[in-house]
Each structure stands twice: as structure tokens, then as C-alpha cells.
Design a protein around this motif. Structure first.
Motif, PDB file in Angstrom:
ATOM      1  N   VAL A 328     -18.240  42.244   2.080  1.00 25.65           N
ATOM      2  CA  VAL A 328     -18.981  43.232   2.849  1.00 25.65           C
ATOM      3  C   VAL A 328     -18.011  43.976   3.786  1.00 25.65           C
ATOM      4  CG1 VAL A 328     -20.722  43.383   4.715  1.00 25.65           C
ATOM      5  CG2 VAL A 328     -21.197  42.042   2.661  1.00 25.65           C
ATOM      6  N   ASN A 329     -18.403  45.177   4.187  1.00 28.97           N
ATOM      7  CA  ASN A 329     -17.553  46.009   5.066  1.00 28.97           C
ATOM      8  C   ASN A 329     -17.082  45.247   6.307  1.00 28.97           C
ATOM      9  OD1 ASN A 329     -19.964  47.252   3.876  1.00 28.97           O
ATOM     10  ND2 ASN A 329     -18.972  49.182   4.397  1.00 28.97           N
ATOM     11  N   LYS A 333     -11.044  42.040   4.572  1.00 26.40           N
ATOM     12  CA  LYS A 333     -10.368  42.026   3.260  1.00 26.40           C
ATOM     13  C   LYS A 333      -8.918  42.491   3.373  1.00 26.40           C
ATOM     14  CE  LYS A 333     -13.563  44.679   1.553  1.00 26.40           C
ATOM     15  NZ  LYS A 333     -14.526  44.566   2.667  1.00 26.40           N
ATOM     16  N   ASP A 357      -9.605  50.316  -2.260  1.00 29.24           N
ATOM     17  CA  ASP A 357     -10.620  50.847  -1.342  1.00 29.24           C
ATOM     18  C   ASP A 357     -10.382  52.349  -1.230  1.00 29.24           C
ATOM     19  OD1 ASP A 357     -12.294  51.610   0.672  1.00 29.24           O
ATOM     20  OD2 ASP A 357     -11.674  50.060   2.094  1.00 29.24           O
ATOM     21  N   GLY A 499      -9.221  32.621   8.673  1.00 31.17           N
ATOM     22  CA  GLY A 499      -8.506  33.558   9.540  1.00 31.17           C
ATOM     23  C   GLY A 499      -8.785  33.221  10.995  1.00 31.17           C
TER      24      GLY A 499
HETATM   25  N1  LIG Z   1     -10.063  38.202  15.334  1.00 33.48           N
HETATM   26  C1  LIG Z   1      -9.876  38.392  14.047  1.00 33.48           C
HETATM   27  N2  LIG Z   1      -9.975  39.632  13.542  1.00 33.48           N
HETATM   28  C2  LIG Z   1      -9.789  39.816  12.218  1.00 33.48           C
HETATM   29  C3  LIG Z   1      -9.499  38.753  11.379  1.00 33.48           C
HETATM   30  N3  LIG Z   1      -9.387  39.257  10.117  1.00 33.48           N
HETATM   31  C4  LIG Z   1      -9.582  40.594  10.198  1.00 33.48           C
HETATM   32  N4  LIG Z   1      -9.830  40.940  11.469  1.00 33.48           N
HETATM   33  C5  LIG Z   1     -10.122  42.254  11.988  1.00 33.48           C
HETATM   34  O1  LIG Z   1     -11.324  42.720  11.454  1.00 33.48           O
HETATM   35  C6  LIG Z   1     -11.300  44.114  11.351  1.00 33.48           C
HETATM   36  C7  LIG Z   1     -11.676  44.517   9.924  1.00 33.48           C
HETATM   37  O2  LIG Z   1     -10.653  44.052   9.075  1.00 33.48           O
HETATM   38  P1  LIG Z   1     -10.334  44.778   7.712  1.00 33.48           P
HETATM   39  O3  LIG Z   1      -9.237  43.998   7.082  1.00 33.48           O
HETATM   40  O4  LIG Z   1     -10.096  46.224   7.897  1.00 33.48           O
HETATM   41  O5  LIG Z   1     -11.692  44.573   6.974  1.00 33.48           O
HETATM   42  P2  LIG Z   1     -12.095  45.143   5.566  1.00 33.48           P
HETATM   43  O6  LIG Z   1     -13.011  44.156   4.974  1.00 33.48           O
HETATM   44  O7  LIG Z   1     -10.911  45.515   4.774  1.00 33.48           O
HETATM   45  O8  LIG Z   1     -12.873  46.456   6.001  1.00 33.48           O
HETATM   46  P3  LIG Z   1     -13.541  47.551   5.032  1.00 33.48           P
HETATM   47  O9  LIG Z   1     -12.423  48.108   4.202  1.00 33.48           O
HETATM   48  O10 LIG Z   1     -14.144  48.529   5.951  1.00 33.48           O
HETATM   49  O11 LIG Z   1     -14.556  46.867   4.240  1.00 33.48           O
HETATM   50  C8  LIG Z   1      -9.913  44.559  11.720  1.00 33.48           C
HETATM   51  O12 LIG Z   1      -9.924  44.970  13.060  1.00 33.48           O
HETATM   52  C9  LIG Z   1      -9.109  43.291  11.586  1.00 33.48           C
HETATM   53  O13 LIG Z   1      -7.996  43.282  12.420  1.00 33.48           O
HETATM   54  C10 LIG Z   1      -9.422  37.424  11.956  1.00 33.48           C
HETATM   55  O14 LIG Z   1      -9.195  36.402  11.308  1.00 33.48           O
HETATM   56  N5  LIG Z   1      -9.611  37.311  13.307  1.00 33.48           N
END
Ligand SMILES: Nc1nc2c(ncn2[C@@H]2O[C@H](COP(=O)(O)OP(=O)(O)OP(=O)(O)O)[C@@H](O)[C@H]2O)c(=O)[nH]1
Length: 524
Positions: A328-329, A333, A357, A499
Motif C-alpha cells: 500500500v502507498n 517500499k 513506480d 524497519g
Molecule cells: N520511521 C521510519 N520511517 C520509514 C521506515 N521505512 C520507510 N519510512 C519512511 O516512510 C515514508 C514512505 O516511504 P517510501 O519508501 O517512500 O514508501 P513507498 O511505499 O515507496 O511509498 P509510495 O511509493 O508512495 O507507495 C518515507 O518518509 C520513509 O522515509 C522505517 O522503518 N521507519
């Protein structure tokens, strides 16, 4: 202004050889010229003086008549006024100062000891002489005029009666003038600068900032961060458990209450029943402490999690081993891909990242940066391009470049968006054209701050994309980690990593015991 006035007032007490400050000279000189003198008829007052010649005279309370002020009119030497008027030539002031050198100034009311009127006369004579010698050649009449004007002004502006509050230091000057003792030397008068008395809470002077010793920030271990992240869940649970079992024997009612608590903490019905069954078998009818419950709870959670806490298995014979990352968004990921790439390239594997993406320009850029940081190959395409086509191209390129691992990012999508889920299905299908076993790993990222919704996320992504492994992210935040126990109990999917931060190193292999202890609020 008060200080400058005082300086002028007491200039006559200065030793004759003391140089007159430039500023005074500049102020006085132009006004000693002829063009300034006519003003004497209509003198220009210093800013701080009233045109009325100072405050009103005191009124005799009995008669209601103003008290005579004549006696006090004489007390200030004329030069006081002249100096303050700014119309007396410097030379006149110096002459008067010289005249007074031998005769210390006396105060009003003090019987003249060779001073007083005589002193004034002597000063005037000196002034006349000085004035004449200074201007004899070019302006013969000017010095005489200056003295006349000075006398006129002195007569026109009697000294203040009762002082000039707010003008020349008011009371302070009054006190000096009315005292019977000779004036102290000038230096003593000028030395103590009058410090303003500030209201409470203020201070003068430059602010002193004490350097604070910088304590080296101890880096928390990943378990501490995990515990911090799960603190909300664990403290809520332990508080409620402690409250439930205070001075109570274990009976059906307390067991039912405990089961409800565990379900509310997202642990799931299955795990809740495991805990209550074990507790009942060990302690039914006996006293139970909160610690007893926490210990049994941690033990049962660990039993659920141990089978799913597995390492991510890579079949490097594939060249590349393809990992498709879905979710999910915003579940993390792209960040997780970056962290995985860092681990793999750090271990010497050749990694390629594919920016599948294509919905978000920032996501493509974000992955590119991760590729650069981790020295991985990168394959991207333009915004809005077909994600399945990109995945296919990347797979081909990774094969051609003999990459060990290809990690394909995908756009975040809600599990209930059928169209987007169909696109995900297409990506899987297209990858399978190049290798029937690909993608070899379909990883789903789960945001630990999500509650029950994560259960349905896994359910649908598993069905559509064949998810065969999980990573729970954001366990360092205000996590609700209990849901991972429920998901594990239900789906029994491997949980590879968790994470615990946004940094490249903040991805830890999943450890069942640690996770169970963190949820139960117990030490590692
Ligand atoms: N605190 C924390 N933040 C995290 C962690 N993993 C990811 N994030 C944060 O979560 C936010 C979204 O992370 P992304 O990796 O962009 O998520 P995504 O699933 O790729 O997002 P979409 O492409 O929009 O679906 C970012 O600000 C990351 O830095 C984690 O383990 N801990």
C-alpha cells in the motif's frame, strides 16, 4: 544629555590645562560668531529648557503669593547659563575657568571667601580680556557684544528654583547645589556612571552563554528502538494487565477480560486464546501477577513468530534473483529497497534497481538516489510509462549485465483498487515470461503504525501478486506491532526484516523472541 549638562556646569572646576573636548569646541565656536549673537535678544534655548525660564516658582502656602526667587537667581555663575545656551565663545569659558582656578567654587548661601560676586567679576574681566584679544583685529566689537549678550541671557534666565527635574539630573544636581560643602573635584562627579535601575527580570551587559557540554548521543541498539517503537502497545498492555490482576485470583472472568485485552492489542483471537489457555492451565484459581501474565504472553507470541522469522532466501543461480516489492502507498517500499540494496551490494553482490513506480516522479528519483548510494545499477523510465514494460526491460538488462539480484519497485496502491491490483498482476505475469519462476520473491511491506487493515492488505496482495514474504516497517515509531502476530498466525508468511528507522542501516532481520519481549514490555 544630563551628563553633558553636568559637564558644562562643572567645567569651571577643571584644571586650566585640561583640554576642552573637540565636540564642545565645535558646538561653541560657530555660535561665537557675529551671526549668532543677534539671537541673544531671542535666545535659542537648549532642547531641555523651557522658554519660560524653568519651572514655576514655589508658592507660599500661607499667602498664596509666589515666593521670591531673587536670592537663588544669583547662585549660579552666569557662565553656567551661557555655556548651556551655547552662545558663549570657547575662549570666554576658558577665561572664566582660569579666573576660577585659584578660587574654588562656592555654593549658594555660602559666605563668599574671595569668590561669589568677586569671582564673577574676575571671570568677566578675564573673559573681556580674552574676548578682546581673540577678536580685536577682525571683530573688534564682537567680544564686547558677546559679553553683553551673555549678561543679558544670564539675567533673562534665572537658575531653576527647586532644581530642574528631568532636565539636568533633577534632584541630584539640586542636592549638590544646596549643600554647604565645596563641590567635589570634577573627576569624582563624572566617574560614577549612573546605572539605570532595570525592572526585575532584566539585566544589562552582553548576554553570557555558558557553553553546554555536549553529551555524546549513545546510539540505541535496534532492540531499544524496537522497544521504544512498541512502547505504546506494551505499556498499554502491561498497565491493563497489572490492573486486571491486582489482588485477584485467576478465574473465568479475569481470563475473559485478558482475552479481550489481547485482542484489542491487535494480537488476534488465535494468539489471545493461546495466552489465556496457557495461563489457565498453569495458574487457574491461584494468585496471578501482571509479570506472570507478561511472561506467558511473551512466550506464546514467540511461539507464533518463530516459524515465520526466516532469512530471505536468494537463489543466485537465477542471475538475477528477482525481488518484486509491493504494498500500500507509503508503507516504505522504496526505502526498504534502498536498505536491501545496501546490504546486498555491501556483501559484494551485483544489484539492479528498477523504478516500477511510474506514478510518482519523486519515487523514480528516490530510487535513483538509492541506486547511486548503494552502487547499484538503475533502470528507470518516464513518468506514467507502463510499469510492466519497465519491469520486463529491467529483467532483460539485469540478465545481460549478469546481475545477482534485481529488485523491482512498484507504485503503492490500496488493496481495494481493482484496476491497480490488475496492473500488479500484469507485472508478475510479464516477469514470468522471461523466467517462469520469476518473480522469485514477492515482498510486501507493512506499515507497523497500521492496525487491523494490515490483515486485509496481506490477504489481497497475496492473492493478486503471490506475496511470499513480509517486511514490517516503521517499528521505531508509534507502532502497533501486535498485528504482525495476528498476520503471522493467520498467513504464516515469512517475515524477513523489520524497519526501525529511515536510515540505510535501519533494517534488521526479524527476531521472534526479541519482538515478543518488546511487545510484552520485557527485557531482551
Ligand atoms: N520511521 C521510519 N520511517 C520509514 C521506515 N521505512 C520507510 N519510512 C519512511 O516512510 C515514508 C514512505 O516511504 P517510501 O519508501 O517512500 O514508501 P513507498 O511505499 O515507496 O511509498 P509510495 O511509493 O508512495 O507507495 C518515507 O518518509 C520513509 O522515509 C522505517 O522503518 N521507519
Amino acid at each position: 544629555m544630563a551628563l553633558s549638562f553636568i559637564k558644562k556646569v562643572f567645567t569651571f572646576g577643571k584644571p586650566a590645562e585640561e583640554p576642552v573636548p573637540d565636540a564642545v569646541e565645535r558646538e561653541l565656536e560657530p555660535r561665537s560668531r557675529d551671526e549668532d549673537l543677534p539671537v541673544a535678544d531671542d535666545p535659542v534655548l537648549p532642547e531641555e529648557m523651557d522658554a519660560g525660564g524653568g519651572p514655576a516658582a514655589d508658592v507660599d502656602e500661607a499667602s498664596g503669593e509666589p515666593e521670591p526667587v531673587a536670592a537663588e537667581t544669583e547662585v549660579l555663575p552666569p557662565a553656567d547659563h551661557l555655556g548651556d545656551m551655547g552662545v558663549v565663545p570657547l575662549s570666554l569659558l576658558e577665561a572664566e575657568a582660569e579666573a576660577e582656578q585659584d578660587t574654588p567654587p562656592t555654593l549658594p548661601g555660602v559666605p563668599p571667601t574671595g569668590g561669589g560676586t568677586e569671582q564673577s567679576d574676575a571671570a568677566r574681566q578675564s573673559m573681556d580680556v580674552e574676548s578682546e584679544s581673540a577678536h580685536a583685529e577682525s571683530e573688534p566689537a564682537a567680544s564686547a557684544d558677546a559679553v553683553n549678550v551673555a549678561e543679558h541671557i544670564a539675567a533673562s534666565f534665572p537658575p531653576p528654583v527647586g532644581g530642574m527635574p528631568g532636565r539636568v539630573g533633577g534632584e541630584a544636581v539640586d542636592r549638590e547645589l544646596s549643600t554647604e560643602t565645596p563641590l567635589p573635584p570634577l573627576e569624582m562627579e563624572l566617574a560614577p556612571a549612573v546605572e539605570p535601575i532595570l525592572p526585575k527580570g532584566f539585566a544589562t551587559g552582553p548576554a553570557i552563554v555558558e557553553p553546554q557540554p555536549v553529551a555524546p548521543q549513545a546510539k540505541l541498539s535496534w532492540f531499544q528502538r524496537l522497544r521504544n517503537g512498541l512502547a505504546r502497545t506494551s505499556s498499554q498492555l502491561t498497565n491493563q494487565i497489572t490492573a486486571l490482576f491486582t489482588k485477584r485470583k485467576l478465574d473465568d472472568e479475569t481470563l475473559q477480560d485478558l482475552e479481550d485485552l489481547l485482542i484489542q492489542a491487535d494480537l488476534g483471537v488465535e494468539t489471545a486464546l493461546r495466552v489465556t489457555d496457557t495461563l489457565a492451565s498453569e495458574r487457574y484459581g491461584k494468585d496471578v501477577t501482571g509479570e506472570d501474565v507478561s511472561r506467558i504472553m511473551a512466550s506464546e507470541i514467540a511461539k507464533v513468530l518463530k516459524p515465520v522469522a526466516k532469512p530471505l532466501q536468494l537463489d543466485l543461480s537465477h542471475k538475477p534473483h528477482v525481488i518484486l516489492v509491493v504494498g500500500v502507498n507509503g508503507t516504505g517500499k522504496t526505502t526498504t529497497i534502498g536498505k536491501l540494496a545496501a546490504k546486498l551490494s555491501g556483501a559484494g553482490l551485483k544489484v539492479m534497481l528498477a523504478a516500477g513506480d511510474t506514478f510518482r516522479a519523486a519515487a523514480i528519483e528516490q530510487l535513483k538516489i538509492w541506486a547511486e548510494r548503494t552502487k547499484s545499477e538503475f533502470v528507470g523510465t518516464k513518468l506514467g510509462a507502463d510499469a510492466a514494460g519497465l519491469a520486463y526491460d529491467a529483467f532483460e538488462q539485469a540478465k545481460a549485465k549478469k546481475c545477482d539480484v534485481l529488485i523491482v519497485d512498484t507504485a503503492g496502491r490500496l488493496q481495494n483498487k481493482a484496476e491497480l491490483m490488475a496492473e500488479l498482476e500484469k507485472i508478475v505475469r510479464v516477469l514470468g515470461k522471461l523466467d517462469p519462476d520469476a518473480p522469485h520473491t514477492v515482498l510486501q511491506t507493512l506499515d507497523a503504525t497500521t492496525g487491523q487493515n494490515a490483515l486485509s492488505q496481506v490477504e489481497i496482495f497475496r492473492n493478486v501478486a503471490g506475496v511470499n514474504g513480509l517486511i514490517m516497517t516503521k517499528l521505531d515509531g508509534t507502532a502497533r506491532g501486535g498485528i504482525l502476530v495476528a498476520i503471522s498466525a493467520k498467513h504464516k508468511l515469512p517475515v524477513y526484516f523489520i524497519g526501525v528507522g529511515e536510515g540505510v542501516d535501519d533494517l534488521e532481520p526479524f527476531e521472534a523472541e526479541d519482538f515478543a519481549h518488546a511487545i510484552a514490555g520485557l527485557p531482551q
